[in-house]
Structures are given as structure tokens and as C-alpha cells.
Design an enzyme around this catalytic site. Sequence first.
Site, PDB file in Angstrom:
ATOM      1  N   LYS A   1       0.831  -1.205   0.000  1.00  0.00           N
ATOM      2  CA  LYS A   1       0.000   0.000   0.000  1.00  0.00           C
ATOM      3  C   LYS A   1       0.864   1.253   0.000  1.00  0.00           C
ATOM      4  O   LYS A   1       2.049   1.238   0.351  1.00  0.00           O
ATOM      5  CB  LYS A   1      -0.923   0.007   1.226  1.00  0.00           C
ATOM      6  CG  LYS A   1      -1.979  -1.085   1.188  1.00  0.00           C
ATOM      7  CD  LYS A   1      -2.902  -0.968  -0.020  1.00  0.00           C
ATOM      8  CE  LYS A   1      -3.809   0.240   0.045  1.00  0.00           C
ATOM      9  NZ  LYS A   1      -4.667   0.347  -1.165  1.00  0.00           N
TER      10      LYS A   1
ATOM     11  N   TYR B   1       1.287   0.066  -4.720  1.00  0.00           N
ATOM     12  CA  TYR B   1       0.019   0.685  -5.105  1.00  0.00           C
ATOM     13  C   TYR B   1      -0.005   2.093  -4.521  1.00  0.00           C
ATOM     14  O   TYR B   1       0.227   2.280  -3.327  1.00  0.00           O
ATOM     15  CB  TYR B   1      -1.169  -0.097  -4.545  1.00  0.00           C
ATOM     16  CG  TYR B   1      -1.397  -1.452  -5.180  1.00  0.00           C
ATOM     17  CD1 TYR B   1      -1.779  -1.558  -6.515  1.00  0.00           C
ATOM     18  CD2 TYR B   1      -1.240  -2.616  -4.440  1.00  0.00           C
ATOM     19  CE1 TYR B   1      -1.995  -2.789  -7.095  1.00  0.00           C
ATOM     20  CE2 TYR B   1      -1.453  -3.858  -5.019  1.00  0.00           C
ATOM     21  CZ  TYR B   1      -1.827  -3.942  -6.346  1.00  0.00           C
ATOM     22  OH  TYR B   1      -2.042  -5.173  -6.919  1.00  0.00           O
TER      23      TYR B   1
ATOM     24  N   HIS C   1      -2.479   4.873  -6.063  1.00  0.00           N
ATOM     25  CA  HIS C   1      -3.807   5.469  -6.254  1.00  0.00           C
ATOM     26  C   HIS C   1      -3.772   6.970  -5.949  1.00  0.00           C
ATOM     27  O   HIS C   1      -4.562   7.494  -5.165  1.00  0.00           O
ATOM     28  CB  HIS C   1      -4.841   4.762  -5.375  1.00  0.00           C
ATOM     29  CG  HIS C   1      -4.985   3.294  -5.658  1.00  0.00           C
ATOM     30  ND1 HIS C   1      -5.600   2.814  -6.794  1.00  0.00           N
ATOM     31  CD2 HIS C   1      -4.565   2.205  -4.964  1.00  0.00           C
ATOM     32  CE1 HIS C   1      -5.572   1.495  -6.783  1.00  0.00           C
ATOM     33  NE2 HIS C   1      -4.942   1.099  -5.701  1.00  0.00           N
TER      34      HIS C   1
END
Length: 365
Positions: free
Chosen positions: A75, A94, A96
Site C-alpha cells: 500500500k 500501489y 492510487h
Amino acid sequence: MKIGIPKEIKNNENRVGMTPAGVFELIKHKHTVYVQSTAGEGSGFFDADYEAVGATILPTIEDVYDAAEMIVKVKEPIAEEYPLVKPNQLLFTYFHFASSEELTLAMLKSESVCIAYETVEDPDGSLPLLTPMSEVAGRMAIQQGAKYLEKPIKGKGILLGGVPGVSPGKVLILGAGVVGIQAAKMAAGLGAHVTILDVNMKRLRYVNDIMPPHVITGFSNEYNIRKHIQTHDLIVGGVLIKGAKAPKLITRDMLKDMHPGAVIVDVAVDQGGCIETTHATTHEDPTFIIDDVVHYCVANMPGAVPYTSTVALTNVTLPYILKLANKGWEQACEEDPGLAKGLNIVHGKCVYEEINEAFGWEVSC
């Protein structure tokens, strides 16, 4: 290259950036791997497992960031990690970014190089590093939705599969991508009545070909969405626009048309969600209720099944990690256009168009 694998510190995030098998491959290629102590325990991998394949165990997250040229995570860094990121350090995880201006500004300030799993592409435009987690999340969406339809947790009291003499529950899936297909498989397997909406007719034809007759396809538009939410028990939001914010397909005013106790699972929450009332929740406190509609919006759903998720993730990230470690990020991205599409932030510049658009920035922000 010196590669660091820190322990994930996001709420109830039990995955780890790499399995011992992945570390073994990096060591075999003469790289040095630093793993933070207990980083893998949530996924069932222990310090001794990493040491056995040649990793160096470091006691703190600060030690790992300080020692590593490349950080491999699951994350995005959270606020406590922002000061640990160094100029020129390569982060592969990740991100985002489009859903968090705070994170984006922090990584710009760090002058690091950020390659996002979710925007790496295959030649056919598919997203190889997002796919396995989308598969997990799509399947989990039905598990969680079925649970939260139970009356003790404020659901309608519906058993998705029904029983003889009682109709099965109805599931509406927004998006026929990876999440949508996996959710439909699970819901259909339980015996639920499934409707899946998308704007891509090729995807709808594919769904129609592979799914059983009780999975029905429909074209996604506001009229159809408004019609279907009035009769469906579980709504799964699985819409993705690469690197950008998800469109809001269900607005606040639509909730009044849904049955009390209906459940929304917004898998698109990492990209801002495709339901207007979505806000990110955690495994510790996964739901909230608005207008008698239960919302499940956990931003790291696969973190609840960390062994499955970590192995699935390492299977697809390892070839890219090896390219980056063996060649350095510049040469690796030059030789692999799909990997180059993972470049989001480079030395204080945002180089991914959709992120700039999300915040109204100029391309050279």
C-alpha cells in the site's frame, strides 16, 4: 541494488511486499534485500523464512528506508512514512494518487521516483499488477456483502442464495471488468440473481458467453442504474478508470430509492469510489449507514486474506522488480513501455496525465 521491504502500517494491512520465494530470486541475482522484522508475519511468513533465503532483517521501518535504494510495498506510504522517503529513492507499490492530493504532494516533495502497480500496463492495455488484487476484491465483495445483508448487522436479512421455496437475493454489479467478473462468479455460484451493467458492449457479450443464465447483462446509464437499485439487495461498485478518479454512478439522492438494509460494497474506494456517499473505511470499522443503506468501503479489502493476496501479488510483481533491480528504473522503463506507464512521479514532477487532471494541475506540475 539494495531493496527494502518495510512492514505495512496501514490499519489492519496484513500483506507484505514480497514472499520469501520472491526474496530468494532477488538474492540469486546478487541483490541485497532488507526486510523489516515481523513484516511478513501477518501473511504467514516469518523472519526466519526470510533469513533462510539470504535477506537481512532490520529492526525498524526507519532502518529499512534508510538502507534501501528501492522500496517494495503493498500500500501507499501513509503520513508517518512521508519523512522517511528519500530523494532519488525508487518506490514500487500501489499508490492510487488520484484519490489523495495529500499523498501526491508528499511524494512530489520527497523528489523520489514513484512507480504505481495500478498503472503498469500489458500491450493489450490490461493492468497485470492490479488484476490479482481486483480478483481477490471482486470475490471478497460478495462474501462481505452476503455477511452484511444479515439482520444483526443492520442488513435486510436476506440469504443471497435463497432456499427451496424462497427466492434468492438480487445482486447488481456496476462494471464488467476484473472486479465485476469475479463478483459475478461468486454471486452466481451462491445462487443469487445477478445483473451486471457496463458501457462496453464487448465486455457484456463476454459476460453473456461465460456466465450461467441467471447472470443478466445490461447497458450502464443513469436510467438503468436508478431502476435496478430499487429492486436489488446488494450493489457492488467495480468501475475503474486507469489512474483516475472513479465516476460517481450512484448519487446521494438515489439512496432513498433503495430498500432499507440494502448493502453497497464499493470496491472502487481506492480511486475515490463510484458511489457519491463512499468514504474509505478499515477492516477494524468497515461499515457505515446512510439513509438505511449499509456501506462497506474498506480501502484494502485483500488485506483481510493476506496469505492469498501476498502470494498472488508477488507472482506478478517479481518480474518487474527484477527488471528494476537489474537495470535501474530508467533503462527498465525505456525497454518496457508497459512498465514506463507505471511512472507517476519522478523527481518532484507528476508525469501521469490522469493525476494532473484529477487535481486540475498543469502536466508539468
